[in-house]
Design an enzyme around this catalytic site. Structure first.
Site, mmCIF file in Angstrom:
data_model
loop_
_atom_site.group_PDB
_atom_site.id
_atom_site.type_symbol
_atom_site.label_atom_id
_atom_site.label_comp_id
_atom_site.label_asym_id
_atom_site.label_seq_id
_atom_site.Cartn_x
_atom_site.Cartn_y
_atom_site.Cartn_z
ATOM 1 N N ASN A 111 -16.065 -2.557 -53.471
ATOM 2 C CA ASN A 111 -16.436 -1.476 -52.562
ATOM 3 C C ASN A 111 -15.862 -0.162 -53.069
ATOM 4 O O ASN A 111 -15.333 -0.081 -54.184
ATOM 5 C CB ASN A 111 -15.926 -1.807 -51.146
ATOM 6 C CG ASN A 111 -16.983 -1.555 -50.094
ATOM 7 O OD1 ASN A 111 -17.781 -0.641 -50.215
ATOM 8 N ND2 ASN A 111 -16.992 -2.375 -49.065
ATOM 9 N N GLU A 146 -24.955 2.875 -45.591
ATOM 10 C CA GLU A 146 -23.941 2.852 -46.649
ATOM 11 C C GLU A 146 -24.309 3.874 -47.721
ATOM 12 O O GLU A 146 -25.370 4.489 -47.686
ATOM 13 C CB GLU A 146 -23.850 1.457 -47.284
ATOM 14 C CG GLU A 146 -22.686 0.605 -46.797
ATOM 15 C CD GLU A 146 -21.340 1.046 -47.362
ATOM 16 O OE1 GLU A 146 -21.291 2.099 -48.040
ATOM 17 O OE2 GLU A 146 -20.341 0.351 -47.126
ATOM 18 N N ASP A 188 -13.369 0.462 -46.713
ATOM 19 C CA ASP A 188 -14.777 0.273 -47.100
ATOM 20 C C ASP A 188 -15.145 1.331 -48.137
ATOM 21 O O ASP A 188 -14.550 1.374 -49.209
ATOM 22 C CB ASP A 188 -15.657 0.328 -45.850
ATOM 23 C CG ASP A 188 -17.018 -0.312 -46.049
ATOM 24 O OD1 ASP A 188 -17.553 -0.264 -47.174
ATOM 25 O OD2 ASP A 188 -17.576 -0.856 -45.079
#
Length: 283
Positions: free
Chosen positions: A145, A14, A195
């Protein structure tokens, strides 16, 4: 053409951050508790082990980064891997919450959101770290997010993944304040959940589709322009980088039946991205 960029194979990669001055890509492996750094000049990769779940980071200078780890902010020396200092967060009493995505704005404030790991209620919040001062800016999020700003820095974007919405806010850069929340994109007709995201110099949004196997590009008015399919299902985030700022770096997560899952991928574009901002600890 999609290419594999990283040797490192993450459990849950991420938060990719490309630093133009260093010509390095930084990203995190949340479940693997790692910060990974790759030098685009010599292709060397370095891993830093963290004490807990690490979800985002911002570069401070040539030797330091600041990262969100579980409930708090930590300043870390990237040469030694040592923690230099800690800034306590506000959710140490919420054991099912943790920090998730975060980014720095143009003036170096660190915006970072939290998420409910059980995803059963909207206990997540959005915080702003300015110097050493933390302020809650938004509440009632499930999984905070994908953050970003338009080129003019008067609009901020935020994603709540399970809600499947991309929000836009009017943004006062000088004050560091958000207001007038609107739903810019509703993912109800899209495959996967929104995301991580990034913004290009034309003001278009590039959004990762978790469980959707792709990246999509959207106009500032919320219209989808095109999409890029990847050879993995769990696409988690994206950023621009490279000396020309025309290369996408795409993070992914591990899936047992997909050999390339967990790798970082690259994709050359005809569009330049906006550079990532460094954290300003003196604000």
């Amino acid at each position: 053409m999609i290419n594999v960029f990283s040797k490192y194979k993450a459990k849950l990669a991420e938060g990719p951050v490309y630093d133009l001055e260093l010509n390095k890509l930084f990203w995190v492996d949340i479940d693997g508790k790692k910060i990974v750094i790759k030098d685009l000049e010599n292709k060397e990769e370095k891993e830093i082990t963290t004490s807990d779940l690490v979800s985002s980071l911002c570069v401070i200078n040539n030797t330091e980064v600041i990262a969100t780890i579980r409930h708090d902010f930590y300043i870390i020396n990237i040469d030694s891997g040592n923690i230099l200092s800690k800034i306590d967060g506000q959710e140490n009493d919420l054991e099912n919450n943790r920090f998730n995505d975060g980014k720095c704005d143009k003036l170096g404030r660190y915006w970072a959101g939290t998420m409910n790991m059980l995803k059963d209620k909207p206990s997540g919040n959005l915080y702003k770290l300015e110097g050493n001062k933390i302020e809650k800016m938004l509440s009632q999020l499930t999984v905070s997010n994908g953050l970003g700003w338009n080129p003019e820095n008067n609009i901020m974007y935020l994603i709540d993944s399970p809600i499947r919405k991309v929000y836009s806010f009017d943004y006062d850069l000088n004050k560091g304040e958000i207001f007038n929340r609107k739903v810019l994109i509703d993912f109800k007709d899209e495959v996967g959940n929104p995301d991580g995201m990034t913004v290009d110099e034309e003001g278009y949004l590039w959004i990762a589709h978790w469980n959707g196997g792709k990246i999509s590009r959207w106009s500032p008015n919320g219209k989808k322009v095109f999409e890029i399919k990847l050879p993995v299902t769990y696409v988690s985030s994206v950023t621009f980088g490279g000396k020309e700022m025309n290369e996408l770096f795409i993070t992914t997560a591990y899936k047992e039946d997909e050999p390339l899952s967990g790798k970082v991928f690259t994709y050359k574009t005809d569009t330049r991205g906006l550079p990532n901002n460094r954290f300003n600890r003196s604000t």
